[in-house]
Enzyme design. Structure first.
Site, PDB file in Angstrom:
ATOM      1  N   HIS A 174       0.867  -1.184   0.000  1.00 63.81           N
ATOM      2  CA  HIS A 174       0.000   0.000   0.000  1.00 63.81           C
ATOM      3  C   HIS A 174       0.904   1.235   0.000  1.00 63.81           C
ATOM      4  O   HIS A 174       1.981   1.198   0.591  1.00 63.81           O
ATOM      5  CB  HIS A 174      -0.837  -0.059   1.280  1.00 63.81           C
ATOM      6  CG  HIS A 174      -1.892   0.982   1.396  1.00 63.81           C
ATOM      7  ND1 HIS A 174      -1.640   2.268   1.810  1.00 63.81           N
ATOM      8  CD2 HIS A 174      -3.225   0.922   1.185  1.00 63.81           C
ATOM      9  CE1 HIS A 174      -2.764   2.951   1.842  1.00 63.81           C
ATOM     10  NE2 HIS A 174      -3.750   2.167   1.463  1.00 63.81           N
TER      11      HIS A 174
ATOM     12  N   ASP B 244       2.879  -4.212   8.308  1.00 57.10           N
ATOM     13  CA  ASP B 244       1.668  -3.411   8.152  1.00 57.10           C
ATOM     14  C   ASP B 244       0.481  -4.376   8.295  1.00 57.10           C
ATOM     15  O   ASP B 244       0.190  -5.156   7.393  1.00 57.10           O
ATOM     16  CB  ASP B 244       1.713  -2.759   6.759  1.00 57.10           C
ATOM     17  CG  ASP B 244       0.378  -2.176   6.324  1.00 57.10           C
ATOM     18  OD1 ASP B 244      -0.609  -2.323   7.048  1.00 57.10           O
ATOM     19  OD2 ASP B 244       0.345  -1.574   5.240  1.00 57.10           O
TER      20      ASP B 244
ATOM     21  N   GLN C  58      -4.768  -4.930   7.103  1.00 57.61           N
ATOM     22  CA  GLN C  58      -5.807  -5.832   6.580  1.00 57.61           C
ATOM     23  C   GLN C  58      -5.836  -7.165   7.311  1.00 57.61           C
ATOM     24  O   GLN C  58      -6.513  -8.096   6.871  1.00 57.61           O
ATOM     25  CB  GLN C  58      -5.578  -6.081   5.078  1.00 57.61           C
ATOM     26  CG  GLN C  58      -5.734  -4.850   4.220  1.00 57.61           C
ATOM     27  CD  GLN C  58      -7.136  -4.260   4.248  1.00 57.61           C
ATOM     28  OE1 GLN C  58      -8.096  -4.918   4.646  1.00 57.61           O
ATOM     29  NE2 GLN C  58      -7.262  -3.019   3.850  1.00 57.61           N
TER      30      GLN C  58
ATOM     31  N   LYS D  70     -10.399  -0.036  10.660  1.00 57.69           N
ATOM     32  CA  LYS D  70     -10.540  -1.239   9.823  1.00 57.69           C
ATOM     33  C   LYS D  70     -10.919  -2.456  10.665  1.00 57.69           C
ATOM     34  O   LYS D  70     -11.057  -3.557  10.156  1.00 57.69           O
ATOM     35  CB  LYS D  70      -9.237  -1.508   9.072  1.00 57.69           C
ATOM     36  CG  LYS D  70      -8.976  -0.456   7.992  1.00 57.69           C
ATOM     37  CD  LYS D  70      -7.886  -0.881   7.067  1.00 57.69           C
ATOM     38  CE  LYS D  70      -7.318   0.259   6.277  1.00 57.69           C
ATOM     39  NZ  LYS D  70      -8.121   0.617   5.099  1.00 57.69           N
TER      40      LYS D  70
ATOM     41  N   CYS E 166      -4.583   2.343  -3.720  1.00 56.26           N
ATOM     42  CA  CYS E 166      -3.324   2.852  -3.138  1.00 56.26           C
ATOM     43  C   CYS E 166      -2.202   1.834  -3.324  1.00 56.26           C
ATOM     44  O   CYS E 166      -1.336   1.684  -2.441  1.00 56.26           O
ATOM     45  CB  CYS E 166      -3.481   3.190  -1.655  1.00 56.26           C
ATOM     46  SG  CYS E 166      -4.678   4.467  -1.347  1.00 56.26           S
TER      47      CYS E 166
HETATM   48  N1  PMP Z   1      -1.799  -0.568   4.546  1.00 53.15           N
HETATM   49  C1  PMP Z   1      -2.781  -1.312   4.041  1.00 53.15           C
HETATM   50  C2  PMP Z   1      -2.474  -2.707   3.588  1.00 53.15           C
HETATM   51  C3  PMP Z   1      -4.065  -0.792   3.941  1.00 53.15           C
HETATM   52  O1  PMP Z   1      -5.045  -1.528   3.420  1.00 53.15           O
HETATM   53  C4  PMP Z   1      -4.316   0.533   4.399  1.00 53.15           C
HETATM   54  C5  PMP Z   1      -5.701   1.143   4.306  1.00 53.15           C
HETATM   55  N2  PMP Z   1      -6.267   1.064   3.041  1.00 53.15           N
HETATM   56  C6  PMP Z   1      -3.244   1.250   4.933  1.00 53.15           C
HETATM   57  C7  PMP Z   1      -2.005   0.668   4.993  1.00 53.15           C
HETATM   58  C8  PMP Z   1      -3.425   2.637   5.448  1.00 53.15           C
HETATM   59  O2  PMP Z   1      -4.254   2.639   6.575  1.00 53.15           O
HETATM   60  P1  PMP Z   1      -4.794   4.013   7.203  1.00 53.15           P
HETATM   61  O3  PMP Z   1      -5.411   4.780   6.078  1.00 53.15           O
HETATM   62  O4  PMP Z   1      -5.802   3.563   8.205  1.00 53.15           O
HETATM   63  O5  PMP Z   1      -3.633   4.700   7.813  1.00 53.15           O
END
Ligand code: PMP
Length: 407
Positions: free
Chosen positions: A123, A200, A203, A226, A364
């Site tokens: 991401h 990270d 998910q 999430k 993203c």
């Molecule tokens: N890493 C992953 C794998 C994600 O899916 C996301 C959220 N789409 C993020 C990072 C970023 O998370 P946040 O917007 O809650 O900071």
């Protein structure tokens, strides 16, 4: 478990509405989860009864707010198997947790000759902070190469991680592929060269039980929103000796030990990373979200997730001209796909008319989209409130979309 889902669904009044004249089917859990009543109530109760600033006011409300905030820190530590609540830093979310380590550790400690290793499936939140840190320090940024299906092998990881590697950052579960990466094995490879491992977990935490010490990572980050909690609250777990190596990134109230006119000293971790008034209500809501998940049982949560994602994969495969991205393995909570000759934004717009909410775009993950030779995909993602009927509605709406476009 399936007999409990209707009870669980009742805790999500937002789902009980019509969108464009049809009952809402929310399949965008991976972007953000809906919030159950106990989470909403906990936040409301906090503001109605306990609201005060933390760590400063000695009065009863100040004490209650501080207790609530610090109790959730201990609860989070238990939730992810951390050794101590002092290994838990509250952040705004995953992105700010990654930026904290990228700035306070990578930028502060790395230099020319050092290497940061990521995968191209990351991401943007787990990519740009490292990219910027590499640029600022003269360190290099290396990528574990991807297989045609978007995953990477441990052999390739082992080739990419060298004696120059100081940090390895990967997602636990990809937000495009839904695949769990072999984090424990990666950590073992990184450990052999003395590199720090950042995971990270955005998910992963709302889908599977997570134990940071079993994964043997140095850092693990996740976002409250999430995992059925509020937005604006997240967590950075850090192994104690690693947290102690990070420089504070924000300076101000709460994080200080002694302040002089020319020089000051800081409190120890985790408070040194929480300058200013924190998101106390968010932490309270996060605590309620953990209670919610634990009441259902994390194994039961994982089982529901696997079963439903498997069902969705099988049903989507029945649609002619639909391509699913990623390998033929069990996915966690999402399926990413495209319909031949129909742009995913058009797919999601037609689905919305049918009350079905999915996400379309690059998610993203631009480098992964480039890898697949596409600019965008559609993604259906699932939470505890989703059922096989929701998947059936998705499939029906996709078949309709094909007819709308003459396919
Ligand atoms: N890493 C992953 C794998 C994600 O899916 C996301 C959220 N789409 C993020 C990072 C970023 O998370 P946040 O917007 O809650 O900071």
């Amino acid at each position: 478990m399936s007999d409990r889902i209707s009870d669980i669904r009742r805790l999500f009044p937002i789902l009980d509405q019509r969108v464009n004249g049809r009952p809402l089917v929310y399949l965008d859990h991976a972007a953000t989860a809906q919030k159950p009543t106990p989470v909403v109530e906990a936040v409301r109760r906090y503001y109605e009864w306990d609201n005060a600033n933390v760590h400063r006011s000695g009065h009863t409300l100040g004490q209650r707010a501080t207790d609530a905030y610090e109790t959730v820190r201990a609860q989070v530590a238990r939730f992810v198997g951390a050794g101590s609540e002092r290994d838990i830093v509250f952040t705004r979310g995953v992105t700010s947790a990654i930026n904290l380590v990228a700035t306070g550790y990578a930028r502060a400690k790395l230099g020319a000759g050092d290497d940061i290793v990521v995968s191209a499936m990351e991401h943007h939140g787990n990519l740009l902070p490292w990219q910027q840190a590499a640029k600022a320090t003269g360190a290099t940024l290396s990528y574990i190469p991807l297989q045609p299906d978007g995953t990477f092998t441990l052999e390739d990881a082992e080739e990419t991680i060298t004696s120059r590697t100081k940090l390895v950052a990967v997602s636990h579960v990809s937000n495009v592929l839904g695949v769990a990466n072999p984090v424990r094995e990666l950590a073992a490879i990184a450990r052999r060269v003395g590199a720090v491992v950042f995971v990270d977990g955005a998910q992963a935490v709302s889908h599977m039980p997570v134990d940071v010490r079993e994964l043997d990572c140095d850092f693990y980050a996740f976002s409250g929103h999430k995992m059925y909690g509020p937005t604006g609250i997240g967590v950075l777990y850090g192994r104690r000796e690693q947290l102690e190596r990070i420089e504070p990134v924000e300076y101000g109230g709460q994080m200080i030990d002694r302040v002089g006119l020319r020089d000051s000293t800081w409190r120890e971790a985790p408070w040194t990373f929480e300058a200013g008034t924190p998101n106390v209500a968010g932490a309270v809501g996060l605590g309620a979200a953990i209670d919610f998940l634990e009441r259902i049982g994390r194994d039961a949560v994982a089982e529901h997730d696997r079963k439903l994602t498997r069902y969705a994969t099988e049903r989507l495969k029945e649609i002619d001209g639909l391509t699913i991205y990623g390998p033929e393995v069990d996915r966690w909570g999402l399926v990413t796909f495209n319909l031949a000759r129909i742009h995913p934004h058009d797919v999601s717009s037609v689905l919305d008319v049918y009350g079905v909410a999915i996400r379309a775009g690059h998610h993203c993950c631009s480098p992964l989209m480039d890898h697949f030779g596409t600019s965008a995909t559609a993604r259906a993602s699932f939470g505890l409130y989703n059922t096989e009927e929701d998947v059936d509605r998705l499939v029906e709406a996709l078949l309709h979309t094909k007819r709308v476009f003459g396919e």
